[in-house]
Write a protein that holds these residues in place. Sequence first.
Motif, PDB file in Angstrom:
ATOM      1  N   GLU A 120      70.561  66.145 -23.163  1.00  0.00           N
ATOM      2  CA  GLU A 120      69.907  66.407 -24.450  1.00  0.00           C
ATOM      3  C   GLU A 120      68.492  66.922 -24.245  1.00  0.00           C
ATOM      4  OE1 GLU A 120      70.161  62.786 -26.596  1.00  0.00           O
ATOM      5  OE2 GLU A 120      72.289  63.024 -27.131  1.00  0.00           O
ATOM      6  N   GLY A 121      67.775  66.351 -23.272  1.00  0.00           N
ATOM      7  CA  GLY A 121      66.414  66.827 -22.999  1.00  0.00           C
ATOM      8  C   GLY A 121      66.399  68.259 -22.517  1.00  0.00           C
ATOM      9  N   ALA A 122      67.348  68.594 -21.620  1.00  0.00           N
ATOM     10  CA  ALA A 122      67.410  69.963 -21.113  1.00  0.00           C
ATOM     11  C   ALA A 122      67.752  70.948 -22.222  1.00  0.00           C
ATOM     12  CB  ALA A 122      68.438  70.044 -19.989  1.00  0.00           C
ATOM     13  N   LEU A 123      68.733  70.611 -23.063  1.00  0.00           N
ATOM     14  CA  LEU A 123      69.106  71.508 -24.161  1.00  0.00           C
ATOM     15  C   LEU A 123      67.956  71.689 -25.141  1.00  0.00           C
ATOM     16  CD1 LEU A 123      72.768  70.310 -24.894  1.00  0.00           C
ATOM     17  CD2 LEU A 123      72.015  72.378 -23.700  1.00  0.00           C
ATOM     18  N   LEU A 124      67.219  70.608 -25.429  1.00  0.00           N
ATOM     19  CA  LEU A 124      66.082  70.711 -26.338  1.00  0.00           C
ATOM     20  C   LEU A 124      65.012  71.632 -25.776  1.00  0.00           C
ATOM     21  CD1 LEU A 124      64.696  69.775 -28.932  1.00  0.00           C
ATOM     22  CD2 LEU A 124      63.784  67.828 -27.665  1.00  0.00           C
ATOM     23  N   VAL A 125      64.723  71.482 -24.474  1.00  0.00           N
ATOM     24  CA  VAL A 125      63.724  72.350 -23.843  1.00  0.00           C
ATOM     25  C   VAL A 125      64.179  73.806 -23.875  1.00  0.00           C
ATOM     26  CG1 VAL A 125      62.606  72.905 -21.652  1.00  0.00           C
ATOM     27  CG2 VAL A 125      62.771  70.524 -22.393  1.00  0.00           C
ATOM     28  N   ILE A 126      65.458  74.033 -23.607  1.00  0.00           N
ATOM     29  CA  ILE A 126      65.967  75.411 -23.597  1.00  0.00           C
ATOM     30  C   ILE A 126      65.888  76.031 -24.987  1.00  0.00           C
ATOM     31  CG2 ILE A 126      68.059  76.783 -23.270  1.00  0.00           C
ATOM     32  CD1 ILE A 126      68.817  74.855 -21.013  1.00  0.00           C
ATOM     33  N   VAL A 127      66.255  75.262 -26.016  1.00  0.00           N
ATOM     34  CA  VAL A 127      66.174  75.782 -27.386  1.00  0.00           C
ATOM     35  C   VAL A 127      64.735  76.137 -27.742  1.00  0.00           C
ATOM     36  CG1 VAL A 127      66.436  75.153 -29.813  1.00  0.00           C
ATOM     37  CG2 VAL A 127      68.254  74.601 -28.188  1.00  0.00           C
ATOM     38  N   VAL A 128      63.810  75.262 -27.395  1.00  0.00           N
ATOM     39  CA  VAL A 128      62.391  75.543 -27.677  1.00  0.00           C
ATOM     40  C   VAL A 128      61.931  76.788 -26.933  1.00  0.00           C
ATOM     41  CG1 VAL A 128      60.060  74.645 -27.401  1.00  0.00           C
ATOM     42  CG2 VAL A 128      61.881  73.136 -28.205  1.00  0.00           C
ATOM     43  N   LEU A 129      62.404  76.960 -25.691  1.00  0.00           N
ATOM     44  CA  LEU A 129      62.025  78.156 -24.926  1.00  0.00           C
ATOM     45  C   LEU A 129      62.522  79.414 -25.620  1.00  0.00           C
ATOM     46  CD1 LEU A 129      62.755  76.977 -21.249  1.00  0.00           C
ATOM     47  CD2 LEU A 129      60.530  77.353 -22.302  1.00  0.00           C
ATOM     48  N   PHE A 130      63.755  79.406 -26.090  1.00  0.00           N
ATOM     49  CA  PHE A 130      64.292  80.586 -26.764  1.00  0.00           C
ATOM     50  C   PHE A 130      63.514  80.890 -28.048  1.00  0.00           C
ATOM     51  CE2 PHE A 130      68.023  79.914 -24.089  1.00  0.00           C
ATOM     52  CZ  PHE A 130      68.400  81.214 -23.801  1.00  0.00           C
ATOM     53  N   LEU A 131      63.110  79.845 -28.761  1.00  0.00           N
ATOM     54  CA  LEU A 131      62.397  80.068 -30.017  1.00  0.00           C
ATOM     55  C   LEU A 131      60.983  80.575 -29.791  1.00  0.00           C
ATOM     56  CD1 LEU A 131      63.555  76.944 -32.070  1.00  0.00           C
ATOM     57  CD2 LEU A 131      64.339  79.312 -32.295  1.00  0.00           C
ATOM     58  N   LEU A 132      60.288  80.012 -28.799  1.00  0.00           N
ATOM     59  CA  LEU A 132      58.868  80.340 -28.620  1.00  0.00           C
ATOM     60  C   LEU A 132      58.647  81.587 -27.778  1.00  0.00           C
ATOM     61  CD1 LEU A 132      57.285  76.787 -28.151  1.00  0.00           C
ATOM     62  CD2 LEU A 132      57.528  78.160 -30.219  1.00  0.00           C
ATOM     63  N   LEU A 133      59.477  81.805 -26.758  1.00  0.00           N
ATOM     64  CA  LEU A 133      59.272  82.993 -25.937  1.00  0.00           C
ATOM     65  C   LEU A 133      59.744  84.252 -26.664  1.00  0.00           C
ATOM     66  CD1 LEU A 133      60.300  81.757 -22.372  1.00  0.00           C
ATOM     67  CD2 LEU A 133      58.008  82.272 -23.220  1.00  0.00           C
ATOM     68  N   GLY A 134      60.715  84.109 -27.540  1.00  0.00           N
ATOM     69  CA  GLY A 134      61.150  85.265 -28.333  1.00  0.00           C
ATOM     70  C   GLY A 134      61.879  86.318 -27.527  1.00  0.00           C
ATOM     71  N   ASN A 135      62.286  86.013 -26.320  1.00  0.00           N
ATOM     72  CA  ASN A 135      62.986  86.982 -25.482  1.00  0.00           C
ATOM     73  C   ASN A 135      64.103  86.251 -24.758  1.00  0.00           C
ATOM     74  OD1 ASN A 135      63.538  88.521 -22.871  1.00  0.00           O
ATOM     75  ND2 ASN A 135      62.237  89.982 -23.973  1.00  0.00           N
ATOM     76  N   PHE A 136      65.320  86.719 -24.934  1.00  0.00           N
ATOM     77  CA  PHE A 136      66.473  86.021 -24.367  1.00  0.00           C
ATOM     78  C   PHE A 136      66.412  85.970 -22.848  1.00  0.00           C
ATOM     79  CE2 PHE A 136      70.790  86.024 -22.670  1.00  0.00           C
ATOM     80  CZ  PHE A 136      71.316  84.903 -23.280  1.00  0.00           C
ATOM     81  N   ARG A 137      66.103  87.103 -22.227  1.00  0.00           N
ATOM     82  CA  ARG A 137      66.071  87.131 -20.760  1.00  0.00           C
ATOM     83  C   ARG A 137      64.956  86.248 -20.212  1.00  0.00           C
ATOM     84  NH1 ARG A 137      65.758  93.456 -19.860  1.00  0.00           N
ATOM     85  NH2 ARG A 137      64.576  93.224 -21.808  1.00  0.00           N
ATOM     86  N   ALA A 138      63.813  86.276 -20.857  1.00  0.00           N
ATOM     87  CA  ALA A 138      62.685  85.456 -20.393  1.00  0.00           C
ATOM     88  C   ALA A 138      63.015  83.966 -20.526  1.00  0.00           C
ATOM     89  CB  ALA A 138      61.437  85.791 -21.191  1.00  0.00           C
ATOM     90  N   ALA A 139      63.618  83.608 -21.658  1.00  0.00           N
ATOM     91  CA  ALA A 139      63.986  82.207 -21.845  1.00  0.00           C
ATOM     92  C   ALA A 139      65.044  81.768 -20.829  1.00  0.00           C
ATOM     93  CB  ALA A 139      64.499  81.991 -23.265  1.00  0.00           C
ATOM     94  N   LEU A 140      65.976  82.660 -20.492  1.00  0.00           N
ATOM     95  CA  LEU A 140      67.022  82.327 -19.533  1.00  0.00           C
ATOM     96  C   LEU A 140      66.445  82.120 -18.138  1.00  0.00           C
ATOM     97  CD1 LEU A 140      70.085  81.973 -19.672  1.00  0.00           C
ATOM     98  CD2 LEU A 140      70.322  84.333 -18.888  1.00  0.00           C
ATOM     99  N   ILE A 141      65.495  82.974 -17.762  1.00  0.00           N
ATOM    100  CA  ILE A 141      64.849  82.817 -16.450  1.00  0.00           C
ATOM    101  C   ILE A 141      64.107  81.486 -16.379  1.00  0.00           C
ATOM    102  CG2 ILE A 141      63.036  83.724 -14.944  1.00  0.00           C
ATOM    103  CD1 ILE A 141      63.803  86.534 -15.947  1.00  0.00           C
TER     104      ILE A 141
END
Length: 511
Positions: free
Chosen positions: A349-370
């Motif tokens: 749950e912690g990892a998924l929450l961090v990943i979701v926040v990364l996708f929302l704040l970075l605004g770039n799918f590839r950047a969030a995935l890296i």
Amino acid sequence: MIDSILRLAIERRLLILCFIFVIVGVGVWSYQKLPIDAVPDITNVQVQINTAAPGYSPQESEQRITYPVETALAGLPNLAYTRSLSRYGLSQVTVVFEEGTDIYFARNLINARLGAIKSVLPPGLEPEMGPISTGLGEIFMYTVQAKADARMANGEPYTATDLREIQDWIIKPQLAQVKGVIEVNSIGGYNKQYHVMPDPAKLLIYKVSVEDVMQALQANNDNRGAGYIERNGQQLLVRSPGQLGTIEDIGNVIIAEHDSVPIRMKDVADISIGKELRTGAATRDGVETVLGTAMMLIGANSRTVAQDVAAKLEDIQASLPDGVIAEAVYDRTALVDKAIATVSKNLLEGALLVIVVLFLLLGNFRAALITAAVIPLSMLMTITGMVKTGVSANLMSLGALDFGLIVDGAVIIVENCVRRLAENQHGNGKQDLRERLNTVFDATSEVIRPSLFGVAIITIVYIPIFSLTGVEGKMFHPMAATVVMALLSAMVLSLTVVPAAVAVFMNGKIS
């Protein structure tokens, strides 16, 4: 030096990314070797010396056994302290060594002193070292019971003595062969014994003493070999079997002669099958039963060993008499699985929450995935470090991981690279390869030092925990070690893999 590492990671970006497969492969292999437990083992380095003294009162055990044993142990290398327990018929001395002492080295020291200890004890007493286990070594318990309608071959129902006999002679030897099991203890029931009870009146009539009875039993309960006879190229062994096997054999033992008439054991004593005196019992659902406990070897994987014991007990059930059931009542696997399930749920749950926040704040799918890729890679590197350092996976070691801290450095680097790549784009929204690589290097170099310093400061915060000793140290060292390894892994990934991944995948139009 940092700039050189960055330049190398960006110039040899494909080679650096290939190391991801090495990290994954080594991490998966290490995961299979990772010891898993519910909580850290906080037991200190200790060796128990047990001395059985039948008939000795607690005071006699203390005076004649416990005190001499503790005195003989004085001066051992790395000795911290000793503590003892004196009970009826038993003396137990626990020798505690300083932290960091190898348990096998400690046992060798005790073994070397046992010779001197025996010389100061009453004749006939043999001190023995306890199993190589800890206070958390009881990983599996089971009961041996008989159904109400179960009958033995002679038609009689099973008694507590019969169940104890099945436990000691059928179940226990097979469970002791399971890898990681150091000892199997039995509680409850009665140990089967042959009782010879001399009649004082008959002893007086036949002029035989109790000592004569004892000597006759000892002298007539032995097998002797007499070499061999060679005949036609064959060796025929000559033996004189004299070991007593039945009540009739014991009754026919000759003690002495009176007017050329042999005096047999049955003439002066009553012989029967009896029970050993005991000081405890085991019950289940209000009915007396026999309880077996499997002890785990120090350093073994409790979850794996408990699973193997459970599987072995299922196999043993087929060899038990009809109506006798060996059933588990405590399995460490259940506790470990629940603890690991709790940790896994929280980490996922912690990892998924961090990943979701990364996708929302970075605004770039590839950047969030890296950035998100740093989480599983750092976990695999941490697991590898845990296996190498002997840290087990438990509530304390894994429960303290914070993925927000782990991706902290990667977020700063990736966000700055995305911003600089977007700003330096040409009118067509693209950059050639050399320009993109230089932009990634400049953007990473611009924030790498603050990023590394931030992770380093968080890592340094955990270092004082390693100064804890005793129970506190054993409890919190795994937590600190795991967090430090995770942060250092994230730091290495931020310095190498993250810039290489940005240089490879962040091409085309960046927004």
